[in-house]
Design an enzyme around this catalytic site. Structure first.
Site, PDB file in Angstrom:
ATOM      1  N   ARG A 107      92.018  47.240 110.920  1.00 32.85           N
ATOM      2  CA  ARG A 107      92.604  48.207 109.987  1.00 32.85           C
ATOM      3  C   ARG A 107      93.350  47.531 108.841  1.00 32.85           C
ATOM      4  O   ARG A 107      93.247  47.965 107.692  1.00 32.85           O
ATOM      5  CB  ARG A 107      93.530  49.160 110.756  1.00 32.85           C
ATOM      6  N   LYS A 142     102.771  49.994  86.533  1.00 29.17           N
ATOM      7  CA  LYS A 142     102.825  51.093  87.505  1.00 29.17           C
ATOM      8  C   LYS A 142     102.032  50.710  88.755  1.00 29.17           C
ATOM      9  O   LYS A 142     101.015  51.312  89.097  1.00 29.17           O
ATOM     10  CB  LYS A 142     102.284  52.378  86.878  1.00 29.17           C
ATOM     11  N   LYS A 174     110.268  50.792  74.765  1.00 31.02           N
ATOM     12  CA  LYS A 174     109.759  52.131  75.022  1.00 31.02           C
ATOM     13  C   LYS A 174     110.726  53.194  74.521  1.00 31.02           C
ATOM     14  O   LYS A 174     111.777  52.878  73.959  1.00 31.02           O
ATOM     15  CB  LYS A 174     109.475  52.274  76.519  1.00 31.02           C
ATOM     16  N   ASP A 225     101.111  56.197  72.183  1.00 30.30           N
ATOM     17  CA  ASP A 225     101.186  56.978  73.412  1.00 30.30           C
ATOM     18  C   ASP A 225     100.753  58.418  73.219  1.00 30.30           C
ATOM     19  O   ASP A 225     101.236  59.116  72.325  1.00 30.30           O
ATOM     20  CB  ASP A 225     102.623  56.940  73.942  1.00 30.30           C
TER      21      ASP A 225
END
Length: 288
Positions: A107, A142, A174, A225
């Site tokens: 897994r 992100k 930003k 943006d």
């Protein structure tokens, strides 16, 4: 997708802490009580890692390391290296050795492999959509905590490029920086005064008036943006090659072609690392 022959693997020293932590989380306090109870200790087996969907593979080194850390006697032989396009039913690798170790590591190996192949596949979907344009697909910060290096590697496996690896790579001013600093001009001037000559400065804008101010004060790159194709085309014209033009904001394979045709240099996509779907890959028993 990337050319597997030129895709540089990450060194083991970077991968081992991630894989070791994942294995320890899974093993808990008593180890794999299911496998240990029903599989004899001396049994050996062979399995195949098999794609269930079309996509691009990434993360085989982490899968191999998961098996090796559980039992160094396990051998994994890769048949479709990272960066390869794969189809349903295609064998990506074969794993042979002690059966207990293979089942215990299964897994963790698949978690890394499915997730990173999903990142590579998502990246390739946009790279393919904008083929023929000059634009490049780039990721963002992100990323899932702790997985940034391997997620950005998977973006490269999918044919994309990397944006910043962290806050210390470059200056990216930003909207909230601009608000707190009192405007674009003071923010850029302070950044230029505080950083060395090797550090690039990028500014995020979402209006043409902001872009005009950026072009007056000067920047190495502009993050455009949430602009539509027509506005992007106008913005690219205003930039006129004096800075790198980067488009961002909810871009997917359907919207990417028109954005690329607007003339931007980069298309940044956050979902490639923060919410991409996994690529379905399974582990199939072949022989005892």
């Amino acid at each position: 997708m990337s050319d597997p022959s030129i895709l540089s693997p990450l060194p083991r020293v970077m991968l081992e802490p991630l894989v070791r932590a994942a294995l320890l989380e899974d093993l808990g306090r008593a180890g794999d009580i299911t496998t240990d109870a029903i599989i004899p200790s001396g049994m050996r087996t062979q399995v195949a890692l098999v794609a269930r969907q079309n996509g691009v593979v990434a993360g085989l080194d982490l899968a191999a390391l998961a098996f090796a850390l559980i039992d160094p006697a396990i051998v994994m032989e890769t048949e479709a290296p990272d960066g390869s396009p794969v189809r349903p039913g295609q064998v990506l690798a074969r794993v042979s050795g002690p059966a207990r170790g293979i089942l215990t590591a299964e897994r963790t190996a698949l978690n890394f492999l499915c997730h990173l192949s999903g990142v590579a596949t998502g990246t390739a979907s946009i790279v393919t959509a904008i083929a023929g344009s000059k634009a490049r697909v780039v990721c963002t910060r992100k990323t899932m905590p702790g997985l940034r290096a391997v997620q950005k590697y998977a973006v490269r496996a999918g044919g994309g490029s990397n944006h910043r690896f962290g806050l210390d790579d470059a200056v990216l001013i930003k909207d909230n920086h601009i608000a707190v600093a009192g405007g674009i001009t003071p923010a850029v001037k302070r950044a230029r005064a505080a950083t060395g000559h090797m550090v690039k400065i990028e500014v995020e804008v979402d209006t043409m008036s902001q872009l005009e101010e950026v072009m007056r004060v000067g920047a190495d790159a502009v993050l455009l943006d949430n602009m539509g194709p027509e506005m992007l085309r106008e913005a690219v014209g205003m930039i006129g090659g004096r800075a790198i033009a980067e488009a961002s904001g909810r871009i997917n394979p359907q919207t990417a072609p028109a954005i690329a045709q607007a003339g931007v240099d980069l298309i940044s996509v956050g979902w490639l690392t923060h919410s991409v779907a996994v690529l379905d890959i399974g582990m199939d028993y072949e022989a005892g």
